[in-house]
Design a protein around this motif. Structure first.
Motif, PDB file in Angstrom:
ATOM      1  N   GLY A 178       0.817  -1.215   0.000  1.00  0.00           N
ATOM      2  CA  GLY A 178       0.000   0.000   0.000  1.00  0.00           C
ATOM      3  C   GLY A 178       0.851   1.266   0.000  1.00  0.00           C
ATOM      4  O   GLY A 178       0.479   2.267  -0.603  1.00  0.00           O
ATOM      5  N   ARG A 231       3.687   1.431  -1.379  1.00  0.00           N
ATOM      6  CA  ARG A 231       4.488   1.359  -2.612  1.00  0.00           C
ATOM      7  C   ARG A 231       5.981   1.347  -2.292  1.00  0.00           C
ATOM      8  O   ARG A 231       6.766   2.120  -2.843  1.00  0.00           O
ATOM      9  N   TRP A 246     -10.736   8.719  -0.874  1.00  0.00           N
ATOM     10  CA  TRP A 246      -9.370   8.551  -1.364  1.00  0.00           C
ATOM     11  C   TRP A 246      -8.955   7.103  -1.577  1.00  0.00           C
ATOM     12  O   TRP A 246      -8.119   6.801  -2.419  1.00  0.00           O
ATOM     13  N   GLU A 249      -8.873   4.867  -5.099  1.00  0.00           N
ATOM     14  CA  GLU A 249      -7.832   5.182  -6.076  1.00  0.00           C
ATOM     15  C   GLU A 249      -6.492   4.540  -5.701  1.00  0.00           C
ATOM     16  O   GLU A 249      -5.709   4.179  -6.574  1.00  0.00           O
ATOM     17  N   THR A 250      -6.230   4.400  -4.391  1.00  0.00           N
ATOM     18  CA  THR A 250      -4.959   3.784  -3.990  1.00  0.00           C
ATOM     19  C   THR A 250      -4.914   2.322  -4.443  1.00  0.00           C
ATOM     20  O   THR A 250      -3.893   1.829  -4.889  1.00  0.00           O
ATOM     21  N   TYR A 256      -6.759   1.054  -6.949  1.00  0.00           N
ATOM     22  CA  TYR A 256      -6.787   1.062  -8.415  1.00  0.00           C
ATOM     23  C   TYR A 256      -5.373   1.264  -8.963  1.00  0.00           C
ATOM     24  O   TYR A 256      -4.968   0.614  -9.925  1.00  0.00           O
ATOM     25  N   ALA A 257      -4.614   2.152  -8.328  1.00  0.00           N
ATOM     26  CA  ALA A 257      -3.267   2.452  -8.818  1.00  0.00           C
ATOM     27  C   ALA A 257      -2.381   1.196  -8.744  1.00  0.00           C
ATOM     28  O   ALA A 257      -1.622   0.909  -9.676  1.00  0.00           O
ATOM     29  N   LYS A 276      -3.649  -1.278 -11.479  1.00  0.00           N
ATOM     30  CA  LYS A 276      -3.253  -0.873 -12.834  1.00  0.00           C
ATOM     31  C   LYS A 276      -1.758  -1.090 -13.063  1.00  0.00           C
ATOM     32  O   LYS A 276      -1.342  -1.522 -14.143  1.00  0.00           O
ATOM     33  N   THR A 277      -0.954  -0.793 -12.052  1.00  0.00           N
ATOM     34  CA  THR A 277       0.484  -1.018 -12.189  1.00  0.00           C
ATOM     35  C   THR A 277       0.753  -2.498 -12.415  1.00  0.00           C
ATOM     36  O   THR A 277       1.544  -2.897 -13.273  1.00  0.00           O
ATOM     37  N   MET A 337       1.356   3.265 -12.160  1.00  0.00           N
ATOM     38  CA  MET A 337       0.394   4.286 -11.743  1.00  0.00           C
ATOM     39  C   MET A 337       0.434   4.445 -10.215  1.00  0.00           C
ATOM     40  O   MET A 337       0.611   3.475  -9.494  1.00  0.00           O
ATOM     41  N   PHE A 338       0.287   5.658  -9.778  1.00  0.00           N
ATOM     42  CA  PHE A 338       0.310   5.913  -8.337  1.00  0.00           C
ATOM     43  C   PHE A 338      -0.897   6.747  -7.923  1.00  0.00           C
ATOM     44  O   PHE A 338      -1.398   7.542  -8.711  1.00  0.00           O
ATOM     45  N   ALA A 339      -1.339   6.518  -6.706  1.00  0.00           N
ATOM     46  CA  ALA A 339      -2.346   7.401  -6.133  1.00  0.00           C
ATOM     47  C   ALA A 339      -1.607   8.422  -5.284  1.00  0.00           C
ATOM     48  O   ALA A 339      -0.462   8.204  -4.916  1.00  0.00           O
ATOM     49  N   LYS A 340      -2.265   9.507  -4.984  1.00  0.00           N
ATOM     50  CA  LYS A 340      -1.597  10.532  -4.167  1.00  0.00           C
ATOM     51  C   LYS A 340      -1.652  10.094  -2.707  1.00  0.00           C
ATOM     52  O   LYS A 340      -2.578  10.440  -1.986  1.00  0.00           O
ATOM     53  N   ILE A 341      -0.677   9.295  -2.311  1.00  0.00           N
ATOM     54  CA  ILE A 341      -0.728   8.776  -0.944  1.00  0.00           C
ATOM     55  C   ILE A 341       0.276   9.451  -0.021  1.00  0.00           C
ATOM     56  O   ILE A 341       0.278   9.211   1.169  1.00  0.00           O
TER      57      ILE A 341
END
Lengths: 395, 82
Positions: free
Chosen positions: A95, A97, A214, A217-218, A220-221, A224-225, B1-5
């Motif tokens: 999470g 990254r 929020w 989207e975390t 989903y990112a 998608k990666t 792709m990244f989210a704004k975390i």
């Protein structure tokens, strides 16, 4: 230079070549030899790294999470219950990254306590957002470790990678392993240069609370990666590795004698070795059979369905089971076949036979594998080699 | 792709949490206040401010717990519906 070494020692030596700055681990069979050897390498001064002896696997994972967050390359290794104790942190690593690389020496999960090999442990972290590699041989396990750091730390990826090796079969087996020179590894794997890190000069908040507006989207990112970027990067890194080290690295999957195969085995891990032997012996008798060996299990390669769509019969052999449903690989194969059929407008799907074998270290013989090849009835994750006399009442 | 975390570090005071309030808020009457400062001392959010015999609440952070109302010895604070 080739050296005849134990799997765990070979992996430790390879990891040392990748120059991690922090190693944290807690001993657990059959993983122990990897960190034992690494701690000796650090103590001998051959590797400049912080070797942290922690009090549990939860702490080991937390320690490397923190290390990588500060911009240091880090490594850990575990098995079975240890991986389960790490589970919470592994979800966090993905999470956040953070490009953590770990080795999971696959072992059965308690209870009853069992230290032998199957792949049930890692299946609990299948959905964590971790890239999962499965090695067939000790050489491949070593090669995958070098590639894993490069993949994880790619600025477009930034995800953890776990390399799975079968407990005892690979961790304690001996094999002649080719080690690259330090110069070559340094050239292939430049120092970790994170796009973001914890730094008192430039304070950042990692993993803050987010609300429903929020979180979606975390996820989903990461998804998608995994789908769009990781597979291409794995292919690219494997090609680069093959070119540089002169040893074939297959990347996502290995097609073994698949060109004209009508019947295809699908499997991963070290059991692919005996399956290849069976395929070879059947080929000598002019049977059109091959093996599709999955190396990258997450993200699940999208081409798998397209490759298998041409087959008449598919035999899935795996060492894990989602109790109350089917084997994990079996359901992934079916899903990707259905998607491929839909995409290619094919209405007739091949026959799929799903088998679960080797749980808790039960051996599977070449004869048993050949028997599975002869079967025609559709089965969903049937247990191979079941002993009826071991079943019955409680006592 | 990244989210704004990742976010730049900030003080908690930037995050105005008054919207979490229970639906009631304290009302400072300013009639009998003796300036004992008990409300100021017990507020778990530290959002009561003032001096001498005049105190009030910062509703950007008040959660409406009502402890100030309970503690006030001269009943100079009351809870009211928002």
């Amino acid at each position: 230079m080739k050296q005849f070494l134990e799997g765990a020692t070979s992996i430790a030596k390879t990891v040392a070549l990748c120059r991690p700055g922090v190693i944290a681990a807690y001993p657990i069979t059959p993983q122990t030899h990897i960190v034992e050897e690494l701690s000796a390498i650090v103590a001998n001064g051959e590797l400049k790294a912080e070797m942290v002896n922690v009090e549990s696997e939860h702490s080991a994972a937390s320690c490397i999470l923190g290390a990588v967050a500060t911009g240091v390359r880090a490594f850990s290794s575990t098995s079975s219950q240890g991986l389960l104790l790490m589970a919470e942190v592994v979800f966090n690593i993905a999470g956040l990254r953070l490009p953590v690389v770990m080795c999971c020496v696959n072992r059965a999960v308690s209870a009853p306590i069992n230290i032998w090999n199957d792949q049930q442990d890692i299946m609990t972290l299948r959905d964590a957002g971790v890239v999962l590699f499965f090695a067939e041989s000790i050489q491949e396990a070593c090669d995958l470790h070098i590639q894993a750091f490069k993949l994880a730390e790619d600025p477009a990826i930034m995800l953890p990678v776990i390399i799975n090796i079968d407990g005892f079969v690979l961790s304690h087996g001996y094999e002649a392993v080719e080690f690259p020179s330090q110069e070559m590894v340094d050239k292939f794997l430049p120092p970790y240069n994170p796009p973001f890190k914890l730094d008192p000069q430039n304070p950042l908040t990692f993993g803050a609370l987010v609300g429903p507006e929020w979180y979606l989207e975390t996820r989903y990112a990461i998804h998608k990666t995994m789908l769009d970027e990781v597979p291409n990067k794995i292919k690219q890194i494997a090609e680069e590795f093959t070119k540089m080290f002169g040893r074939t690295s297959y990347g996502l999957y290995e097609k073994y004698k698949l060109d004209d195969a009508e019947n295809i085995f699908v499997s991963f891990g070290s059991v692919a070795g005996p399956i290849k032997d069976v395929v070879d012996s059947l080929r000598e008798r002019n049977e059109k059979v091959g093996l599709l060996r999955i190396i990258t299990y997450r993200p699940f390669p999208q081409e798998i369905g397209d490759i298998l769509l041409k087959a008449k019969k598919i035999i899935v052999l795996e060492k894990d089971i989602s109790l109350g449903a089917t084997g994990a690989l079996y359901s992934d194969v079916i899903t990707s076949l259905y998607i491929s059929a839909h995409r290619n407008k094919v209405s007739c799907l091949p026959k799929i036979l799903g088998y679960v074998c080797g749980l808790g270290g039960r051996d599977i013989s070449l004869e048993e594998i050949e028997d599975l090849y002869r079967k025609e009835d559709l089965v969903e994750s049937e247990f191979v080699g079941l002993k009826k006399e071991n079943l019955g009442s409680f006592i | 792709m990244f989210a704004k975390i990742l976010v730049p570090a900030a003080k908690g005071i930037n995050n105005k949490t008054g919207s979490w309030r229970s639906g009631k808020k304290p009302n400072f009457l300013h009639k009998n206040c003796t300036g004992c400062r008990m409300c100021y001392l017990v507020c778990p959010e530290g959002c009561i401010f003032g001096s001498k015999k005049k105190y009030d609440v910062n509703l950007d952070y008040c959660k409406g717990c009502g402890i100030c109302v309970e503690i006030c010895p001269v009943k100079d604070i009351v809870m009211i519906e928002e």
